[in-house]
Design an enzyme around this catalytic site. Structure first.
Site, PDB file in Angstrom:
ATOM      1  N   LYS A  94     121.829  34.965  13.785  1.00  0.00           N
ATOM      2  CA  LYS A  94     123.154  35.110  13.379  1.00  0.00           C
ATOM      3  C   LYS A  94     123.740  33.891  14.352  1.00  0.00           C
ATOM      4  O   LYS A  94     123.484  33.652  15.366  1.00  0.00           O
ATOM      5  CB  LYS A  94     123.675  36.474  13.557  1.00  0.00           C
ATOM      6  CG  LYS A  94     125.023  36.770  12.832  1.00  0.00           C
ATOM      7  CD  LYS A  94     124.598  37.407  11.377  1.00  0.00           C
ATOM      8  CE  LYS A  94     126.030  37.559  10.743  1.00  0.00           C
ATOM      9  NZ  LYS A  94     125.652  38.092   9.235  1.00  0.00           N
ATOM     10  N   GLY A 194     139.115  46.672   4.059  1.00  0.00           N
ATOM     11  CA  GLY A 194     138.629  45.139   4.117  1.00  0.00           C
ATOM     12  C   GLY A 194     138.153  44.768   2.595  1.00  0.00           C
ATOM     13  O   GLY A 194     137.269  45.094   2.094  1.00  0.00           O
ATOM     14  N   GLY A 196     137.772  41.697   1.224  1.00  0.00           N
ATOM     15  CA  GLY A 196     137.631  40.125   1.246  1.00  0.00           C
ATOM     16  C   GLY A 196     136.427  40.042   0.183  1.00  0.00           C
ATOM     17  O   GLY A 196     136.613  40.753  -1.105  1.00  0.00           O
ATOM     18  N   VAL A 198     133.376  40.523  -0.311  1.00  0.00           N
ATOM     19  CA  VAL A 198     132.436  41.859  -0.599  1.00  0.00           C
ATOM     20  C   VAL A 198     133.459  42.930  -1.108  1.00  0.00           C
ATOM     21  O   VAL A 198     133.137  43.701  -2.155  1.00  0.00           O
ATOM     22  CB  VAL A 198     131.528  42.194   0.299  1.00  0.00           C
ATOM     23  CG1 VAL A 198     130.755  43.500   0.232  1.00  0.00           C
ATOM     24  CG2 VAL A 198     130.676  41.108   0.941  1.00  0.00           C
TER      25      VAL A 198
HETATM   26  P1  NAD Z   1     135.668  38.554   4.299  1.00  0.00           P
HETATM   27  O1  NAD Z   1     136.031  37.518   5.361  1.00  0.00           O
HETATM   28  O2  NAD Z   1     135.564  37.697   2.896  1.00  0.00           O
HETATM   29  O3  NAD Z   1     136.321  39.578   4.149  1.00  0.00           O
HETATM   30  C1  NAD Z   1     136.690  40.414   5.510  1.00  0.00           C
HETATM   31  C2  NAD Z   1     137.985  41.110   4.973  1.00  0.00           C
HETATM   32  O4  NAD Z   1     138.346  42.026   5.941  1.00  0.00           O
HETATM   33  C3  NAD Z   1     139.305  40.327   5.161  1.00  0.00           C
HETATM   34  O5  NAD Z   1     140.092  40.228   3.899  1.00  0.00           O
HETATM   35  C4  NAD Z   1     140.102  40.617   6.509  1.00  0.00           C
HETATM   36  O6  NAD Z   1     141.449  40.512   6.089  1.00  0.00           O
HETATM   37  C5  NAD Z   1     139.676  42.154   6.428  1.00  0.00           C
HETATM   38  N1  NAD Z   1     139.971  42.854   7.618  1.00  0.00           N
HETATM   39  C6  NAD Z   1     139.567  42.333   8.796  1.00  0.00           C
HETATM   40  N2  NAD Z   1     139.801  42.985   9.766  1.00  0.00           N
HETATM   41  C7  NAD Z   1     140.223  44.378   9.147  1.00  0.00           C
HETATM   42  C8  NAD Z   1     140.807  45.330   9.845  1.00  0.00           C
HETATM   43  N3  NAD Z   1     140.738  45.667  11.039  1.00  0.00           N
HETATM   44  N4  NAD Z   1     141.360  46.254   8.794  1.00  0.00           N
HETATM   45  C9  NAD Z   1     141.036  45.911   7.502  1.00  0.00           C
HETATM   46  N5  NAD Z   1     141.014  44.838   6.795  1.00  0.00           N
HETATM   47  C10 NAD Z   1     140.469  44.023   7.747  1.00  0.00           C
HETATM   48  O7  NAD Z   1     134.316  38.969   4.540  1.00  0.00           O
HETATM   49  P2  NAD Z   1     133.214  39.489   3.400  1.00  0.00           P
HETATM   50  O8  NAD Z   1     132.233  38.356   3.334  1.00  0.00           O
HETATM   51  O9  NAD Z   1     133.642  40.202   2.368  1.00  0.00           O
HETATM   52  O10 NAD Z   1     132.063  40.532   4.364  1.00  0.00           O
HETATM   53  C11 NAD Z   1     132.806  41.737   4.888  1.00  0.00           C
HETATM   54  C12 NAD Z   1     131.685  42.469   5.832  1.00  0.00           C
HETATM   55  O11 NAD Z   1     130.583  42.400   5.187  1.00  0.00           O
HETATM   56  C13 NAD Z   1     131.762  41.704   7.214  1.00  0.00           C
HETATM   57  O12 NAD Z   1     131.361  42.614   8.063  1.00  0.00           O
HETATM   58  C14 NAD Z   1     130.224  40.775   6.530  1.00  0.00           C
HETATM   59  O13 NAD Z   1     129.536  40.895   7.936  1.00  0.00           O
HETATM   60  C15 NAD Z   1     129.483  42.090   6.032  1.00  0.00           C
HETATM   61  N6  NAD Z   1     128.498  41.620   5.026  1.00  0.00           N
HETATM   62  C16 NAD Z   1     128.838  40.372   4.174  1.00  0.00           C
HETATM   63  C17 NAD Z   1     127.765  39.796   3.449  1.00  0.00           C
HETATM   64  C18 NAD Z   1     128.146  38.822   2.389  1.00  0.00           C
HETATM   65  O14 NAD Z   1     127.262  38.589   1.466  1.00  0.00           O
HETATM   66  N7  NAD Z   1     129.315  38.230   2.406  1.00  0.00           N
HETATM   67  C19 NAD Z   1     126.439  40.452   3.525  1.00  0.00           C
HETATM   68  C20 NAD Z   1     126.246  41.261   4.596  1.00  0.00           C
HETATM   69  C21 NAD Z   1     127.000  41.977   5.352  1.00  0.00           C
END
Ligand code: NAD
Length: 367
Positions: A94, A194, A196, A198
């Site tokens: 990572k 959250g 975002g 996902v």
């Molecule tokens: P992203 O950046 O698109 O979304 C993250 C969201 O969380 C954002 O909207 C942000 O404002 C919000 N956030 C941050 N801190 C917060 C808090 N304290 N309270 C509430 N909301 C908060 O990221 P993503 O790609 O959607 O990934 C989300 C999680 O899933 C991450 O932990 C990432 O490591 C994990 N993940 C993602 C993938 C992928 O394919 N994108 C794969 C495996 C794991």
């Protein structure tokens, strides 16, 4: 002797990398710095027994360099077990870029980061994570082939997030089947933290199934957007432990199951996308078990994204991606049953299987 001197002497005694709590025999940790673009990044390669270390790049405004280092150590380790439990020939790695993705990310910075990735000759392959977009991976691709998750029109598998969300949905259904006797989520109160890439895609699946969804995010615009798009409820409180819920889906950052939340969380099931949801794996995994809360291990159910990017390396198609991701339902159910029979926490049950596979491969590799 002043207290400052004592402090700095004590600090000298602490091993800054290998002595970190999150350090777990990581093979390599690379610190990247470029004065011109302002790039400060750390690449963590945890384990390459199963194959090259693949894992996303996170750009985050960390409170300190220690926080960033610990994050990359924890995240890269989780990738090792995620790929192993999913049956992919990949190791765990990572990267983190220190800074604000909204204001400090630039094409030059991403290109420079790509050069650092390239310098590792394929031992680490990057992808997107929090703070990154598919377009950023396209820029990295200009300087190195060691990147996945590039745009579909450039021959890549595109944004992995919808696939990750589908896998989380499958894992959540399996956990619901285990806990409530049915995988149907209709009318279940699901709290998504959250929204975002996902989180939003997960909300869509949940709404389609008729679940009663509540969302929270630190980004007010996203809350307005997602709540009006899907007609879901926005959580008005400050503390998620005040919310009534059947299922808690952490989809923001890690460690939200911690000493503060563990006794107060009202959920019966925890199933979400965030990596490293348990602040302390053994302790908080055990406490969840004692409270009768079914925890679908994060590294097991959020593997859809890595299944998707792995397709770029192995040349399998969309149908196979979906089949492998859907299978997260079966694997999750098997692991929850295995944990029950063997009186283990679900996290330990999943980790044991992943570690066993790595050990078998390590022995094969050394023959
Ligand atoms: P992203 O950046 O698109 O979304 C993250 C969201 O969380 C954002 O909207 C942000 O404002 C919000 N956030 C941050 N801190 C917060 C808090 N304290 N309270 C509430 N909301 C908060 O990221 P993503 O790609 O959607 O990934 C989300 C999680 O899933 C991450 O932990 C990432 O490591 C994990 N993940 C993602 C993938 C992928 O394919 N994108 C794969 C495996 C794991």
């Amino acid at each position: 002797m002043t207290s400052e001197i004592i402090k700095s002497q004590d600090l000298l005694k602490v091993d800054p990398v290998f002595g970190q709590l999150s350090y777990d025999n990581h093979e390599q940790v690379v610190f990247c710095n470029d004065k011109d673009t302002g790039l400060k990044a750390i690449i963590g390669i945890h384990n390459t027994v199963m194959g090259p270390a693949l894992g996303g790049t996170r750009m985050w405004n960390y409170g300190s360099e220690w926080e960033a280092l610990n994050d990359v150590l924890r995240l890269s380790r989780a990738m090792t077990f995620k790929s192993a439990i999913t049956g992919l020939n990949l190791g765990g790695g990572k990267a983190v870029i220190l800074g604000d993705a909204k204001t400090q990310k630039s094409p030059e910075l991403m290109r420079k980061f790509g050069e650092f990735v390239h310098s590792l000759n394929g031992k680490y392959i990057t992808a997107e994570d929090v703070g990154m977009e598919t377009e950023d991976m396209d820029i990295v691709r200009e300087v190195t082939p060691y990147v996945t998750g590039i745009s579909q029109n450039k021959g890549g598998a595109g944004n992995p997030s919808p696939i990750t969300a589908y896998g989380v949905f499958m894992g959540m259904k399996a956990a619901a089947k285990f806990k409530f006797g049915s995988e149907i989520l209709e009318d279940k109160k699901v709290f998504v933290q959250g929204i975002g890439s996902v989180g939003e895609a997960l909300v869509e699946h949940l709404v389609n199934e008729g679940a009663d969804v509540t969302i929270t995010d630190i980004n007010k615009e996203r809350l307005d957007e997602v709540s009006s798009k899907y007609g879901v409820t926005v959580f008005e409180g400050n503390d998620i432990c005040d919310a009534e819920m059947d299922i808690y889906a952490p989809c923001a950052l890690g460690a939200t199951i911690n000493d503060d939340t563990i006794y107060r969380l009202k959920a019966s099931v925890v199933a979400g996308a965030a990596n490293n949801q348990l602040a302390e794996e053994l302790k908080h995994g055990k406490l969840l078990q004692e409270r009768g809360i079914v925890y679908a291990p994060d590294f097991l159910i959020n593997a859809g994204g890595i299944i998707n990017v792995y397709a770029e390396l192995e040349n399998y198609d969309r149908q196979e991606i979906m089949r492998k991701t859907e299978n997260i339902y079966n694997t999750t159910l098997e692991i929850l049953e295995n944990a029950k029979v063997n009186e283990l926490t679900t996290h330990t049950a999943a980790l044991n299987i992943a570690q066993e596979r790595i050990e078998v491969r390590r022995r094969e590799n050394s023959k």
